[in-house]
Design a protein around this motif. Structure first.
Motif, PDB file in Angstrom:
ATOM      1  N   LEU A 157      45.884  43.904  61.478  1.00 23.59           N
ATOM      2  CA  LEU A 157      44.458  44.109  61.270  1.00 23.59           C
ATOM      3  C   LEU A 157      43.800  42.813  60.835  1.00 23.59           C
ATOM      4  O   LEU A 157      44.437  41.952  60.223  1.00 23.59           O
ATOM      5  N   PRO A 158      42.512  42.664  61.106  1.00 27.23           N
ATOM      6  CA  PRO A 158      41.837  41.443  60.676  1.00 27.23           C
ATOM      7  C   PRO A 158      41.650  41.414  59.171  1.00 27.23           C
ATOM      8  O   PRO A 158      41.221  42.392  58.571  1.00 27.23           O
ATOM      9  N   GLY A 159      42.000  40.313  58.552  1.00 25.66           N
ATOM     10  CA  GLY A 159      41.741  40.142  57.134  1.00 25.66           C
ATOM     11  C   GLY A 159      40.431  39.408  56.942  1.00 25.66           C
ATOM     12  O   GLY A 159      39.531  39.498  57.768  1.00 25.66           O
ATOM     13  N   ASP A 160      40.305  38.647  55.856  1.00 25.55           N
ATOM     14  CA  ASP A 160      39.110  37.855  55.633  1.00 25.55           C
ATOM     15  C   ASP A 160      39.091  36.695  56.623  1.00 25.55           C
ATOM     16  O   ASP A 160      40.111  36.323  57.190  1.00 25.55           O
ATOM     17  N   PRO A 161      37.929  36.091  56.869  1.00 27.34           N
ATOM     18  CA  PRO A 161      37.860  34.991  57.824  1.00 27.34           C
ATOM     19  C   PRO A 161      38.844  33.884  57.483  1.00 27.34           C
ATOM     20  O   PRO A 161      38.985  33.489  56.331  1.00 27.34           O
ATOM     21  N   ALA A 162      39.552  33.389  58.488  1.00 26.73           N
ATOM     22  CA  ALA A 162      40.552  32.343  58.264  1.00 26.73           C
ATOM     23  C   ALA A 162      39.895  31.107  57.679  1.00 26.73           C
ATOM     24  O   ALA A 162      38.819  30.691  58.101  1.00 26.73           O
ATOM     25  N   GLY A 163      40.566  30.534  56.695  1.00 21.89           N
ATOM     26  CA  GLY A 163      40.080  29.298  56.111  1.00 21.89           C
ATOM     27  C   GLY A 163      39.030  29.484  55.026  1.00 21.89           C
ATOM     28  O   GLY A 163      38.546  28.511  54.470  1.00 21.89           O
ATOM     29  N   ALA A 164      38.642  30.744  54.725  1.00 22.56           N
ATOM     30  CA  ALA A 164      37.663  30.968  53.660  1.00 22.56           C
ATOM     31  C   ALA A 164      38.243  30.495  52.336  1.00 22.56           C
ATOM     32  O   ALA A 164      39.441  30.592  52.097  1.00 22.56           O
ATOM     33  N   ALA A 165      37.392  29.975  51.477  1.00 24.40           N
ATOM     34  CA  ALA A 165      37.846  29.449  50.191  1.00 24.40           C
ATOM     35  C   ALA A 165      38.322  30.583  49.298  1.00 24.40           C
ATOM     36  O   ALA A 165      37.753  31.674  49.282  1.00 24.40           O
ATOM     37  N   GLY A 166      39.397  30.315  48.548  1.00 22.62           N
ATOM     38  CA  GLY A 166      39.918  31.311  47.627  1.00 22.62           C
ATOM     39  C   GLY A 166      39.172  31.304  46.308  1.00 22.62           C
ATOM     40  O   GLY A 166      38.494  30.342  45.948  1.00 22.62           O
ATOM     41  N   ASP A 167      39.310  32.394  45.574  1.00 17.79           N
ATOM     42  CA  ASP A 167      38.692  32.574  44.262  1.00 17.79           C
ATOM     43  C   ASP A 167      39.757  32.273  43.211  1.00 17.79           C
ATOM     44  O   ASP A 167      40.646  33.092  42.955  1.00 17.79           O
ATOM     45  N   ALA A 168      39.674  31.100  42.583  1.00 20.67           N
ATOM     46  CA  ALA A 168      40.686  30.683  41.622  1.00 20.67           C
ATOM     47  C   ALA A 168      40.726  31.596  40.400  1.00 20.67           C
ATOM     48  O   ALA A 168      41.796  31.792  39.806  1.00 20.67           O
ATOM     49  N   GLU A 169      39.581  32.173  40.040  1.00 19.67           N
ATOM     50  CA  GLU A 169      39.564  33.058  38.874  1.00 19.67           C
ATOM     51  C   GLU A 169      40.390  34.319  39.139  1.00 19.67           C
ATOM     52  O   GLU A 169      41.204  34.728  38.309  1.00 19.67           O
ATOM     53  N   ARG A 170      40.168  34.924  40.312  1.00 14.78           N
ATOM     54  CA  ARG A 170      40.984  36.093  40.627  1.00 14.78           C
ATOM     55  C   ARG A 170      42.441  35.676  40.833  1.00 14.78           C
ATOM     56  O   ARG A 170      43.359  36.404  40.438  1.00 14.78           O
ATOM     57  N   GLY A 171      42.659  34.515  41.429  1.00 16.16           N
ATOM     58  CA  GLY A 171      44.025  34.037  41.581  1.00 16.16           C
ATOM     59  C   GLY A 171      44.743  33.914  40.249  1.00 16.16           C
ATOM     60  O   GLY A 171      45.909  34.288  40.120  1.00 16.16           O
ATOM     61  N   GLY A 172      44.026  33.429  39.234  1.00 12.96           N
ATOM     62  CA  GLY A 172      44.608  33.335  37.904  1.00 12.96           C
ATOM     63  C   GLY A 172      44.917  34.692  37.318  1.00 12.96           C
ATOM     64  O   GLY A 172      45.939  34.876  36.637  1.00 12.96           O
ATOM     65  N   TYR A 173      44.040  35.666  37.582  1.00 10.95           N
ATOM     66  CA  TYR A 173      44.290  37.039  37.112  1.00 10.95           C
ATOM     67  C   TYR A 173      45.574  37.583  37.726  1.00 10.95           C
ATOM     68  O   TYR A 173      46.386  38.221  37.047  1.00 10.95           O
ATOM     69  N   LEU A 174      45.782  37.319  39.010  1.00 16.06           N
ATOM     70  CA  LEU A 174      46.987  37.802  39.681  1.00 16.06           C
ATOM     71  C   LEU A 174      48.232  37.062  39.193  1.00 16.06           C
ATOM     72  O   LEU A 174      49.237  37.675  38.825  1.00 16.06           O
ATOM     73  N   VAL A 175      48.176  35.733  39.199  1.00 17.14           N
ATOM     74  CA  VAL A 175      49.333  34.912  38.828  1.00 17.14           C
ATOM     75  C   VAL A 175      49.774  35.202  37.397  1.00 17.14           C
ATOM     76  O   VAL A 175      50.981  35.274  37.107  1.00 17.14           O
ATOM     77  N   ASN A 176      48.817  35.375  36.487  1.00 16.01           N
ATOM     78  CA  ASN A 176      49.131  35.591  35.078  1.00 16.01           C
ATOM     79  C   ASN A 176      49.124  37.066  34.696  1.00 16.01           C
ATOM     80  O   ASN A 176      49.153  37.408  33.505  1.00 16.01           O
ATOM     81  N   GLY A 177      49.099  37.935  35.718  1.00 12.43           N
ATOM     82  CA  GLY A 177      49.124  39.372  35.484  1.00 12.43           C
ATOM     83  C   GLY A 177      50.210  40.021  36.308  1.00 12.43           C
ATOM     84  O   GLY A 177      51.395  39.736  36.141  1.00 12.43           O
ATOM     85  N   ILE A 178      49.817  40.869  37.255  1.00 14.87           N
ATOM     86  CA  ILE A 178      50.769  41.683  38.005  1.00 14.87           C
ATOM     87  C   ILE A 178      51.761  40.858  38.811  1.00 14.87           C
ATOM     88  O   ILE A 178      52.932  41.228  38.945  1.00 14.87           O
TER      89      ILE A 178
END
Length: 289
Positions: free
Chosen positions: A22-43
C-alpha cells in the motif's frame, strides 16, 4: 480448528503481507524528530541494546545510542553498533534510505546481512512515517566516535530476512487492537523476546508469546515470561493495571521486580492512549502453556 493466532496477530501478519504493497507517506518527506524521539525513547527502546547501561555502582550510562554491551546467547554473540551520526564509526555517511533499509530489512549499504537480535521479522512492518521519524531523531544525536566489534553467529545468516520492503502505510489508531498489534510487533517487537527462537534465527510465531528464552548479561540470567492469556502461566489473570505496571515499572502483581532486558525504563514513556492500545492487543493473544 482453534484459532491459534487471534485477531491481533492476524492484523500484524496482514501488515507484513498487505500493507507493504500500500502507498505510505510521500517518498522523501521529512521526518518528525520529536515523534522519532518519542518512539526511540519509548516503545521502540533502541537504547536498550544500543546504549551502554549504567555501571553496577549506578554510574551514568554510556553516550546515547553510541553502541551497547555484548549480548551473548546460545546461538550468537552480538554487539549493537553505533547509531550516532559519526561519519567513521556510526551512521553519518548513510543515507536516510540506507538507514531505513537496515532497520526494516537487515541490510547494510554494502549489501551484507545484519543478524539477530535485531528484530527484522517485526521491523519489516514499520510504517514509512515512523521509519522516517526515527531517522530524523537519529540525525540529531551528538556524533560519538566508537567502533564496535563485529557480531558472531553459530548459524549462517540468510541472504535476506524477507522480500524487499517497498512502502508501509500507517495503522489507524481508531482501531485500538490493530494499533496495539502494530505497537507490539513492528514498534516494540515484544514478541521478539517472548517467542521461541527457531534455528533459522526467526521467531516461532506458532508459539507466539509463550516465553522461555534465556537472556544472559551482567545481571545474570533471566527468562522471558509467558505473556499469552493463559491464566496460570501467562498474564490472563492480571488486571489491565497490573499489566501496565509490569510494562512501565517492571513490577509484577506480587510486588517482585522484573529484570533486564525488559525495557520498562523506556516503556514508562509510552503515552496513556498507546499503552491502552497495547494492553487491548495483549488481551487477544491466545493462551498457550
Amino acid at each position: 480448528m482453534r484459532d491459534v493466532l487471534g485477531r491481533g496477530m492476524r492484523v500484524a501478519l496482514a501488515a507484513a503481507a498487505v500493507l507493504l504493497a500500500l502507498p505510505g507517506d510521500p517518498a522523501g518527506a521529512a521526518g518528525d524528530a520529536e515523534r522519532g524521539g518519542y518512539l526511540v525513547n519509548g516503545i521502540v527502546g533502541c537504547g536498550n541494546c544500543h546504549t551502554l547501561p549504567p555501571g553496577p555502582d549506578g554510574g551514568a550510562p554510556g553516550p546515547e545510542l553510541a553502541g551497547g554491551p555484548p549480548m551473548a546467547e546460545v546461538m550468537f554473540t552480538a554487539h549493537a553498533p553505533n547509531l550516532t551520526p559519526d561519519p567513521e564509526t556510526g551512521l553519518g555517511r548513510w543515507t536516510d534510505e540506507q538507514i531505513i533499509r537496515a532497520i526494516r530489512e537487515g541490510k547494510r549499504p554494502d549489501g551484507s546481512t545484519i543478524g539477530p537480535p535485531m528484530p527484522f521479522q517485526f521491523y519489516a512492518g514499520l510504517s514509512d512515517r515512523d521509519a522516517r521519524d526515527i531517522v530524523a531523531y537519529l540525525r540529531g544525536l551528538t556524533p560519538v566516535r566508537n567502533e564496535t566489534p563485529a557480531s558472531s553467529y553459530k548459524f549462517p545468516l540468510p541472504p535476506a530476512w524477507g522480500p524487499p520492503v517497498t512502502s508501509v502505510a500507517e495503522v489507524p489508531r481508531t482501531d485500538k487492537v490493530a494499533y496495539g498489534a502494530y505497537m507490539a510487533h513492528a514498534l516494540g517487537h515484544c514478541m521478539e523476546c517472548h517467542s521461541p527462537l527457531l534455528p533459522t534465527g526467526l521467531r516461532d510465531l506458532s508459539r507466539m508469546g509463550v516465553g522461555g528464552q534465556q537472556f544472559a548479561g551482567p545481571w545474570g540470567v533471566t527468562v522471558a515470561r509467558n505473556i499469552t492469556q493463559d491464566k496460570e502461566q501467562g498474564i490472563g489473570a492480571w488486571t489491565d493495571g497490573e499489566i501496565k505496571a509490569a510494562i512501565t515499572q517492571g513490577v509484577r502483581p506480587d510486588g517482585s521486580r522484573l529484570g533486564p532486558p525488559m525495557a520498562f525504563h523506556y516503556y514508562r514513556n509510552i503515552a496513556a492512549e498507546d499503552l491502552d492500545a497495547l494492553v487491548a492487543y495483549l488481551r487477544t493473544v491466545p493462551p498457550l502453556r
